[in-house]
Design a protein around this motif. Structure first.
Motif, PDB file in Angstrom:
ATOM      1  N   UNK A  25      -0.090  11.321   8.494  1.00 18.43           N
ATOM      2  CA  UNK A  25      -0.378   9.896   8.556  1.00 18.43           C
ATOM      3  C   UNK A  25      -1.623   9.545   9.339  1.00 18.43           C
ATOM      4  N   UNK A  26      -2.448  10.543   9.637  1.00 20.03           N
ATOM      5  CA  UNK A  26      -3.601  10.310  10.506  1.00 20.03           C
ATOM      6  C   UNK A  26      -4.578   9.297   9.913  1.00 20.03           C
ATOM      7  N   UNK A  27      -4.973   9.490   8.669  1.00 15.95           N
ATOM      8  CA  UNK A  27      -5.924   8.565   8.038  1.00 15.95           C
ATOM      9  C   UNK A  27      -5.267   7.220   7.792  1.00 15.95           C
ATOM     10  N   UNK A  74       7.047   9.620  13.553  1.00 17.48           N
ATOM     11  CA  UNK A  74       5.940   8.767  14.003  1.00 17.48           C
ATOM     12  C   UNK A  74       5.734   7.512  13.164  1.00 17.48           C
ATOM     13  N   UNK A  75       5.998   7.591  11.851  1.00 21.21           N
ATOM     14  CA  UNK A  75       5.704   6.459  10.969  1.00 21.21           C
ATOM     15  C   UNK A  75       6.906   5.546  10.750  1.00 21.21           C
ATOM     16  N   UNK A  84       0.833  -1.205   0.000  1.00 21.46           N
ATOM     17  CA  UNK A  84       0.000   0.000   0.000  1.00 21.46           C
ATOM     18  C   UNK A  84       0.868   1.255   0.000  1.00 21.46           C
ATOM     19  N   UNK A  85       0.482   2.226  -0.834  1.00 19.79           N
ATOM     20  CA  UNK A  85       1.120   3.547  -0.835  1.00 19.79           C
ATOM     21  C   UNK A  85       0.070   4.608  -0.556  1.00 19.79           C
ATOM     22  N   UNK A  86       0.374   5.500   0.391  1.00 16.03           N
ATOM     23  CA  UNK A  86      -0.472   6.658   0.663  1.00 16.03           C
ATOM     24  C   UNK A  86       0.271   7.903   0.183  1.00 16.03           C
ATOM     25  N   UNK A  87      -0.235   8.524  -0.880  1.00 19.15           N
ATOM     26  CA  UNK A  87       0.399   9.714  -1.440  1.00 19.15           C
ATOM     27  C   UNK A  87      -0.018  10.957  -0.649  1.00 19.15           C
ATOM     28  N   UNK A  88       0.972  11.770  -0.278  1.00 22.82           N
ATOM     29  CA  UNK A  88       0.661  12.991   0.454  1.00 22.82           C
ATOM     30  C   UNK A  88      -0.044  12.695   1.757  1.00 22.82           C
TER      31      UNK A  88
END
Length: 252
Positions: A61-63, A90-91, A53-57
């Motif tokens: 990182x809350x969501x 945090x991540x 999984x990649x989360x862009x922007x």
């Protein structure tokens, strides 16, 4: 209360620190109409336990963290330095890969890396998303459309012109179809956003600088006083937002 007295409070709002992508500071001071879809639920519908999984922007990182996906199978990109620092703190210790990205046309990942790429209110390049997605990989994006807050922006900012007025659902859906994606879900909506005090508008406009270019309390003072009068009369100032969402499967 006299505007000149309120001005000092507005200046404090203008200088308020902002962290991550968290607007909880304005809880109770604005009301945003609920969207007819749920971004997280749509992700959960298609995200499998072992997916890359990649989360862009990702912001702070809350969501992403609320998805509770396997950390070592998760990567994020972020371009804004304060948020990048937060992600590193945090991540990364959790095992999530953090990459700084300034150009979404050049993502620092190999071809066919991810089963899913998610993107909430971040720029993207459809061809680059296709490159890093595996065959049958899924891209889910919720976007702020080009007509977002236009009326309020024009009211506050002299000679305001949106740089992306034509950024809308139909054009983006066609873009993905032309790249051989199949569309799993699409929707578009124009929710209201109500502000209950001018200080909240100041805080908001100062952060969303691309919609309120060159905004400041000093430059917009007379307009802010007009908004104060509207709130005294109506109880709120209303703006109209623009949102759309696309879930697309890569058929390469």
């Amino acid at each position: 209360m006299d505007c000149n007295i309120l001005k000092q409070k507005w200046l404090l709002e203008e200088n308020k620190k902002f962290k991550g992508w968290d607007f909880s500071y304005l809880d109770g001071r604005l009301e945003e109409e609920k969207l007819p879809w749920d971004y997280k639920s749509l992700i959960s519908k298609y995200l499998n336990k072992d997916d890359m999984l990649l989360d862009m922007g990702t912001g702070g990182g809350e969501i992403l963290l609320s998805l509770k996906h396997i950390y070592t199978n998760t990567s994020v990109t972020e371009g804004w330095q304060p948020n990048l620092k937060l992600c590193k703190e945090t991540l990364e210790p959790l095992g999530i890969t953090v990459k700084q990205v300034f150009d979404d046309k050049k993502l620092p990942f190999d071809d066919n890396t991810f089963n899913m790429v998610i993107n909430r209110h971040e720029d993207y390049d459809a061809k680059e998303v296709r490159r890093i997605l595996k065959n049958n990989g899924i891209f889910i994006t919720q976007q702020v459309g080009g007509k977002n807050n236009e009326k309020l922006s024009r009211f506050l900012i002299h000679d305001f012109k949106s740089e992306c007025h034509d950024f809308e659902l139909n054009k983006e859906v066609n873009r993905f179809k032309n790249l051989d994606f199949s569309i799993l879900y699409e929707n578009e909506y124009f929710p209201y956003l109500k502000f209950f005090d001018v200080g909240a508008i100041v805080y908001f406009a100062n952060i969303i600088e691309w919609e309120f270019p060159n905004f400041s309390v000093e430059k917009c003072f007379d307009k802010l006083c007009e908004l104060e009068s509207k709130i005294k009369t109506n109880g709120y100032v209303e703006s109209i937002e623009h949102r759309f969402i696309i879930a697309a499967k890569n058929n390469k």
